[in-house]
Design a protein around this motif. Structure first.
Motif, PDB file in Angstrom:
ATOM      1  N   GLN A 314      50.578  48.301  47.453  1.00 52.60           N
ATOM      2  CA  GLN A 314      49.996  49.217  48.286  1.00 52.60           C
ATOM      3  C   GLN A 314      48.436  49.505  48.172  1.00 52.60           C
ATOM      4  O   GLN A 314      47.792  49.849  49.197  1.00 52.60           O
ATOM      5  CB  GLN A 314      50.642  50.636  48.051  1.00 52.60           C
ATOM      6  CG  GLN A 314      52.261  50.544  48.481  1.00 52.60           C
ATOM      7  CD  GLN A 314      52.742  51.860  48.459  1.00 52.60           C
ATOM      8  OE1 GLN A 314      52.399  53.077  48.585  1.00 52.60           O
ATOM      9  NE2 GLN A 314      53.959  51.989  47.919  1.00 52.60           N
ATOM     10  N   LEU A 315      47.853  49.457  46.884  1.00 48.84           N
ATOM     11  CA  LEU A 315      46.550  49.624  46.602  1.00 48.84           C
ATOM     12  C   LEU A 315      45.903  48.460  47.471  1.00 48.84           C
ATOM     13  O   LEU A 315      44.574  48.553  47.784  1.00 48.84           O
ATOM     14  CB  LEU A 315      46.423  49.713  45.223  1.00 48.84           C
ATOM     15  CG  LEU A 315      46.898  51.183  44.526  1.00 48.84           C
ATOM     16  CD1 LEU A 315      46.403  51.029  43.030  1.00 48.84           C
ATOM     17  CD2 LEU A 315      46.316  52.212  45.063  1.00 48.84           C
ATOM     18  N   SER A 316      46.423  47.365  47.223  1.00 46.68           N
ATOM     19  CA  SER A 316      45.768  46.144  47.793  1.00 46.68           C
ATOM     20  C   SER A 316      45.521  46.376  49.233  1.00 46.68           C
ATOM     21  O   SER A 316      44.451  46.140  49.769  1.00 46.68           O
ATOM     22  CB  SER A 316      46.346  44.830  47.331  1.00 46.68           C
ATOM     23  OG  SER A 316      46.089  43.924  48.047  1.00 46.68           O
ATOM     24  N   ARG A 317      46.483  46.840  49.714  1.00 46.25           N
ATOM     25  CA  ARG A 317      46.422  46.838  51.467  1.00 46.25           C
ATOM     26  C   ARG A 317      45.253  47.908  51.932  1.00 46.25           C
ATOM     27  O   ARG A 317      44.530  47.750  52.718  1.00 46.25           O
ATOM     28  CB  ARG A 317      47.772  47.164  52.083  1.00 46.25           C
ATOM     29  CG  ARG A 317      48.408  45.853  52.080  1.00 46.25           C
ATOM     30  CD  ARG A 317      50.071  46.198  52.128  1.00 46.25           C
ATOM     31  NE  ARG A 317      51.006  45.229  52.271  1.00 46.25           N
ATOM     32  CZ  ARG A 317      52.383  45.207  52.054  1.00 46.25           C
ATOM     33  NH1 ARG A 317      52.890  46.477  51.745  1.00 46.25           N
ATOM     34  NH2 ARG A 317      53.097  44.155  52.086  1.00 46.25           N
ATOM     35  N   TRP A 318      45.467  49.111  51.135  1.00 49.50           N
ATOM     36  CA  TRP A 318      44.681  50.065  51.705  1.00 49.50           C
ATOM     37  C   TRP A 318      43.177  50.130  51.075  1.00 49.50           C
ATOM     38  O   TRP A 318      42.227  50.582  51.931  1.00 49.50           O
ATOM     39  CB  TRP A 318      45.254  51.703  50.956  1.00 49.50           C
ATOM     40  CG  TRP A 318      44.392  52.667  51.270  1.00 49.50           C
ATOM     41  CD1 TRP A 318      43.859  53.788  50.635  1.00 49.50           C
ATOM     42  CD2 TRP A 318      44.246  53.315  52.770  1.00 49.50           C
ATOM     43  NE1 TRP A 318      43.457  54.706  51.281  1.00 49.50           N
ATOM     44  CE2 TRP A 318      43.402  54.562  52.620  1.00 49.50           C
ATOM     45  CE3 TRP A 318      44.636  52.623  53.802  1.00 49.50           C
ATOM     46  CZ2 TRP A 318      43.442  55.138  53.733  1.00 49.50           C
ATOM     47  CZ3 TRP A 318      44.405  53.405  54.829  1.00 49.50           C
ATOM     48  CH2 TRP A 318      43.740  54.671  55.112  1.00 49.50           C
ATOM     49  N   TYR A 319      42.638  49.281  50.087  1.00 50.13           N
ATOM     50  CA  TYR A 319      41.394  49.086  49.574  1.00 50.13           C
ATOM     51  C   TYR A 319      40.825  47.821  49.967  1.00 50.13           C
ATOM     52  O   TYR A 319      39.709  47.310  49.396  1.00 50.13           O
ATOM     53  CB  TYR A 319      41.284  49.437  48.271  1.00 50.13           C
ATOM     54  CG  TYR A 319      41.464  51.017  47.960  1.00 50.13           C
ATOM     55  CD1 TYR A 319      40.518  51.729  48.111  1.00 50.13           C
ATOM     56  CD2 TYR A 319      42.586  51.365  47.402  1.00 50.13           C
ATOM     57  CE1 TYR A 319      40.654  53.170  47.621  1.00 50.13           C
ATOM     58  CE2 TYR A 319      43.037  52.725  47.173  1.00 50.13           C
ATOM     59  CZ  TYR A 319      42.065  53.747  47.103  1.00 50.13           C
ATOM     60  OH  TYR A 319      42.091  54.992  46.951  1.00 50.13           O
ATOM     61  N   ASP A 320      41.591  46.906  50.642  1.00 49.91           N
ATOM     62  CA  ASP A 320      41.174  45.614  51.266  1.00 49.91           C
ATOM     63  C   ASP A 320      40.647  44.837  49.969  1.00 49.91           C
ATOM     64  O   ASP A 320      39.486  44.451  49.502  1.00 49.91           O
ATOM     65  CB  ASP A 320      40.137  45.721  51.963  1.00 49.91           C
ATOM     66  CG  ASP A 320      39.768  44.457  52.822  1.00 49.91           C
ATOM     67  OD1 ASP A 320      40.452  43.470  52.329  1.00 49.91           O
ATOM     68  OD2 ASP A 320      38.723  44.255  53.285  1.00 49.91           O
ATOM     69  N   ILE A 321      41.630  44.923  48.925  1.00 48.67           N
ATOM     70  CA  ILE A 321      41.307  44.085  47.574  1.00 48.67           C
ATOM     71  C   ILE A 321      42.707  43.005  47.316  1.00 48.67           C
ATOM     72  O   ILE A 321      43.677  43.144  47.794  1.00 48.67           O
ATOM     73  CB  ILE A 321      41.280  44.990  46.163  1.00 48.67           C
ATOM     74  CG1 ILE A 321      42.446  45.857  46.103  1.00 48.67           C
ATOM     75  CG2 ILE A 321      40.026  45.777  46.676  1.00 48.67           C
ATOM     76  CD1 ILE A 321      42.530  46.640  44.998  1.00 48.67           C
ATOM     77  N   ASP A 322      42.368  41.881  46.568  1.00 48.98           N
ATOM     78  CA  ASP A 322      43.484  41.234  46.038  1.00 48.98           C
ATOM     79  C   ASP A 322      43.614  41.392  44.590  1.00 48.98           C
ATOM     80  O   ASP A 322      42.520  41.329  43.709  1.00 48.98           O
ATOM     81  CB  ASP A 322      43.060  39.742  46.299  1.00 48.98           C
ATOM     82  CG  ASP A 322      42.698  39.442  47.538  1.00 48.98           C
ATOM     83  OD1 ASP A 322      41.860  38.707  48.095  1.00 48.98           O
ATOM     84  OD2 ASP A 322      43.839  39.976  48.491  1.00 48.98           O
ATOM     85  N   VAL A 323      44.664  41.805  44.214  1.00 54.89           N
ATOM     86  CA  VAL A 323      44.755  41.992  42.704  1.00 54.89           C
ATOM     87  C   VAL A 323      45.320  40.692  41.981  1.00 54.89           C
ATOM     88  O   VAL A 323      46.282  40.052  42.691  1.00 54.89           O
ATOM     89  CB  VAL A 323      46.144  43.102  42.592  1.00 54.89           C
ATOM     90  CG1 VAL A 323      46.323  43.209  41.213  1.00 54.89           C
ATOM     91  CG2 VAL A 323      45.705  44.357  43.416  1.00 54.89           C
ATOM     92  N   VAL A 324      44.785  40.404  41.010  1.00 60.99           N
ATOM     93  CA  VAL A 324      45.257  39.191  40.202  1.00 60.99           C
ATOM     94  C   VAL A 324      45.755  39.877  38.966  1.00 60.99           C
ATOM     95  O   VAL A 324      45.024  40.266  38.201  1.00 60.99           O
ATOM     96  CB  VAL A 324      44.035  38.374  39.975  1.00 60.99           C
ATOM     97  CG1 VAL A 324      44.561  36.836  39.246  1.00 60.99           C
ATOM     98  CG2 VAL A 324      43.207  37.865  41.497  1.00 60.99           C
ATOM     99  N   TYR A 325      46.844  39.164  38.430  1.00 59.51           N
ATOM    100  CA  TYR A 325      47.584  39.754  37.142  1.00 59.51           C
ATOM    101  C   TYR A 325      47.008  38.825  36.203  1.00 59.51           C
ATOM    102  O   TYR A 325      47.223  37.746  36.185  1.00 59.51           O
ATOM    103  CB  TYR A 325      48.861  39.908  37.353  1.00 59.51           C
ATOM    104  CG  TYR A 325      49.657  40.648  38.392  1.00 59.51           C
ATOM    105  CD1 TYR A 325      49.293  41.861  38.520  1.00 59.51           C
ATOM    106  CD2 TYR A 325      50.323  40.183  39.591  1.00 59.51           C
ATOM    107  CE1 TYR A 325      49.756  42.649  39.327  1.00 59.51           C
ATOM    108  CE2 TYR A 325      50.816  40.797  40.410  1.00 59.51           C
ATOM    109  CZ  TYR A 325      50.393  42.156  40.504  1.00 59.51           C
ATOM    110  OH  TYR A 325      50.822  42.925  41.780  1.00 59.51           O
TER     111      TYR A 325
END
Length: 379
Positions: A314-325
């Motif tokens: 959800q954070l990725s979509r709202w802040y236009d970011i890609d999350v890498v674990y």
């Protein structure tokens, strides 16, 4: 120790909505007090939650999924100074390289999403919509903004035009269809719809997520097509999440009734129920709390026993970011709580730093943005 135990108890009561006005005032005053003391007091705050998490883990013989809770956003303003001080303090205890990263984080903060959308006409013409407006209205011969300022497109009232409203990641927009039905588009979504509906039915298609408030019309059922399913209604309110990278389509009914159809299956939903439809067309339903699935429409993140991977999606979509674990995410990590979507990414991460990760169960989750490069965040 006695004071800290009292605060822990107050915090638990606050999360359950059981605090009196006086107790809320005491809790807020305590946070203000530690905000003024900055690093020393806030490190104590972090230890408080860390010890609480360890105590809970020690009490459980067969560990159930961990559910961590956020202080509801009504107290977030009080915590702003606290969050910043805690993050700086925690990073400063590690090697110097993290100080440089801290400076980079603050410089490369990401603003929250907002009113961003594109209208695509039948001939392929794309129109960037006004960010100062929050939606558009469709009628038989024109498309304009709700406040009447400006005629976006003039339509031929004798021709049915196929239109599309799209929001990017970090965007949201509203739409009133020709029949008066209202649609809220979440980030990264596209709604395809006609300028005029047929005499016997009303059909739209959604990719992504949308909330529908459908005008009742017994002569023309309203149908929403999303990948492997079709939802049919007369007049109702419901949410559909049908992102292409999600394994299931989730339809959440708020009021009224809907009928879900796949290639060979049919399912009826009642208010307070959610259907999950797989790519193969298998459908299952269950009673749920609808708030976590519709709060985005009202500008909130609402987590209720939400897996970490879903929360970060959800954070990725709202802040236009890609999350890498940077490491494997424990499957039992789940979270509950609410916060406003109208805050910067760093503010959200600082909230998570205090209330989710005080037990240091995660070391690094690098984060990247499409236009700003690496803004990695250390937990």
């Amino acid at each position: 120790m006695q004071e800290r135990e009292k605060i822990k108890q107050l915090f638990d009561r606050y999360q359950r909505g059981q605090c009196t006005a006086e107790e809320k005032a005491d809790l807020h005053a305590w946070f203000n007090h530690y905000a003024e003391r900055e690093a020393d007091g806030l490190d104590d705050l972090a230890r408080l939650y860390q010890e609480d998490a360890q105590e809970q883990d020690n009490e459980v013989i067969n560990p159930a999924p961990k559910v961590r809770r956020i202080l509801p956003y009504v107290a977030a303003a009080i915590l702003m100074v606290a969050m910043i001080a805690t993050l700086i303090f925690n990073l400063s205890r590690h090697k110097p390289g993290r100080e440089a990263l801290m400076a980079k984080l603050e410089k490369n903060d990401v603003m929250p999403g907002g009113n961003r959308a594109k209208l695509t006409l039948a001939d392929g013409t794309a129109i960037d919509l006004d960010r100062d407006q929050n939606g558009i209205m469709v009628s038989a011969n024109k498309i304009n903004y709700p406040d009447g300022n400006g005629n976006i497109v003039q339509l031929d009232d004798n021709v049915v035009s196929q239109l599309a409203l799209s929001t990017p990641k970090g965007g949201t927009y509203q739409l009133m269809l020709a029949d008066g039905t209202k649609v809220w588009l979440n980030a990264g979504s596209t709604l395809r719809y006609p300028s005029q509906f047929a005499k016997n039915e009303r059909v739209v298609e959604i990719i992504g997520e949308a909330y529908f408030s459908v005008v009742k019309d017994k002569t023309r059922p309203f149908r929403v097509i999303s990948r492997s399913q079709q939802v049919e209604v007369m007049g109702t309110e419901f949410n559909i999440s049908a992102y292409n990278n999600d394994r299931e389509i989730k339809t959440t009914l708020v009021s009224g009734a809907v009928r879900l159809k796949t290639k060979d299956k049919l399912l009826l939903l009642s208010p307070g129920e959610q259907a999950a439809c797989s790519e193969k067309g298998d459908i299952q339903k269950q009673p749920i709390d609808v708030q976590p699935f519709v709060a985005w429409k009202n500008g909130e993140f609402y987590f209720e026993n939400t897996p970490l991977t879903e929360m970060l999606k959800q954070l990725s979509r709202w802040y236009d970011i890609d999350v890498v674990y940077a490491r494997e995410i424990p499957p039992n990590e789940r979270f509950s709580g609410t916060m406003s979507r109208n805050v910067t990414l760093q503010t959200v991460l600082k909230l998570l730093k205090i209330f989710f990760f005080c037990d240091n169960s995660f070391k690094v989750i690098p984060i990247y943005t499409a236009n700003q490069g690496d803004i990695g965040f250390i937990f």
